[in-house]
Design an enzyme around this catalytic site. Structure first.
Site, short mmCIF file in Angstrom:
data_model
loop_
_atom_site.label_atom_id
_atom_site.label_comp_id
_atom_site.label_asym_id
_atom_site.label_seq_id
_atom_site.Cartn_x
_atom_site.Cartn_y
_atom_site.Cartn_z
N HIS A 17 10.64 -18.70 0.73
CA HIS A 17 10.04 -17.73 -0.18
C HIS A 17 8.68 -17.34 0.39
CE1 HIS A 17 13.08 -18.61 -3.23
NE2 HIS A 17 12.86 -19.91 -3.01
N TYR A 138 -14.55 12.89 -10.12
CA TYR A 138 -13.30 13.54 -10.55
C TYR A 138 -13.22 15.01 -10.13
CZ TYR A 138 -9.64 15.46 -13.48
OH TYR A 138 -8.52 16.13 -13.92
N LYS A 142 -10.34 16.61 -7.84
CA LYS A 142 -9.48 17.66 -8.40
C LYS A 142 -9.38 18.84 -7.44
CE LYS A 142 -8.80 20.44 -12.56
NZ LYS A 142 -9.35 20.79 -13.91
#
Length: 219
Positions: A17, A138, A142
């Protein structure tokens, strides 16, 4: 008896694993523990804060958000971690300042083949937004997204992992930086810093080596 092998010490085994930093004979769900012990010293698992940990071995990327505990003592890679009943559940792998990760089955995870692609890790600054391989305020992001929307998408060449105080994100970009894919994890986390490995060189000699955050890929 469960066995754990640190990737930073060459312990990756594709037959076992695999989790960030370790290969093991068992798959422990480490999300269920609230207290762990190392050398009989007990430590509480930190609530609502995680560590993004990862290994890069044999062109494979193994990353996940893992629980972590605070400890003011220096713990070495490979030191055993036990539950309250005395069962070994993991080993020391990654740290961030005085926080140590608990590696095993964690929270959100990312398992990738790195053949022909790269992966990069960033701290996501508070208040910033992300597009592809960049972060900014932002309004800037954008505009970036609007600009890139005119381009046709190409093959993924890079993944970017963004780790923030309140959210984590993974983006994928093409050669032009156009965002092809995005995942969001609504959990706050930190990135690990390099740990130290004490390696025995001779019968009476030791040397401290700075390990990489993950095992080096095979060449």
């Amino acid at each position: 008896m469960a066995m754990f092998y640190a990737h930073a010490l060459g312990g990756y085994d594709e037959n076992l694993h695999a989790f960030p930093g370790i290969s093991s004979t068992v798959a422990n769900d480490v999300r269920k523990y609230s207290v762990v012990s190392v050398y009989n010293n007990k430590y509480d698992i930190v609530k609502d804060k995680y560590m993004w940990c990862y290994s890069q071995v044999n062109k494979r990327y193994i990353g996940a958000l893992l629980p972590m505990f605070e400890c003011n003592e220096y713990l070495q890679i490979g030191d055993p971690i036990h539950d309250q009943e005395g069962n070994q559940i993991s080993i020391i792998t990654y740290r961030h300042k005085n926080y140590y990760a608990l590696s095993g089955i964690g929270y959100e995870s990312l398992d990738l083949c790195l053949e022909g692609v790269g992966i990069h890790h960033h701290v996501l600054e508070t208040g910033n937004a992300v597009y592809g391989k960049v972060q900014h305020d932002y309004s800037t992001i954008k505009e970036k997204a609007k600009e890139m929307s005119t381009l046709s998408p190409g093959p993924i060449i890079d993944y970017h992992v963004w780790i923030g105080d309140c959210i984590c994100q993974v983006t994928a970009v093409d050669v032009h930086g156009k965002e092809i894919m995005r995942m969001r994890f609504k959990k706050g986390a930190v990135l690990p810093i390099p740990n130290l490995v004490k390696v025995k060189l001779g019968e009476n000699d030791t040397e401290n080596l700075s390990s990489t955050i993950s095992a080096a890929p095979s060449r």
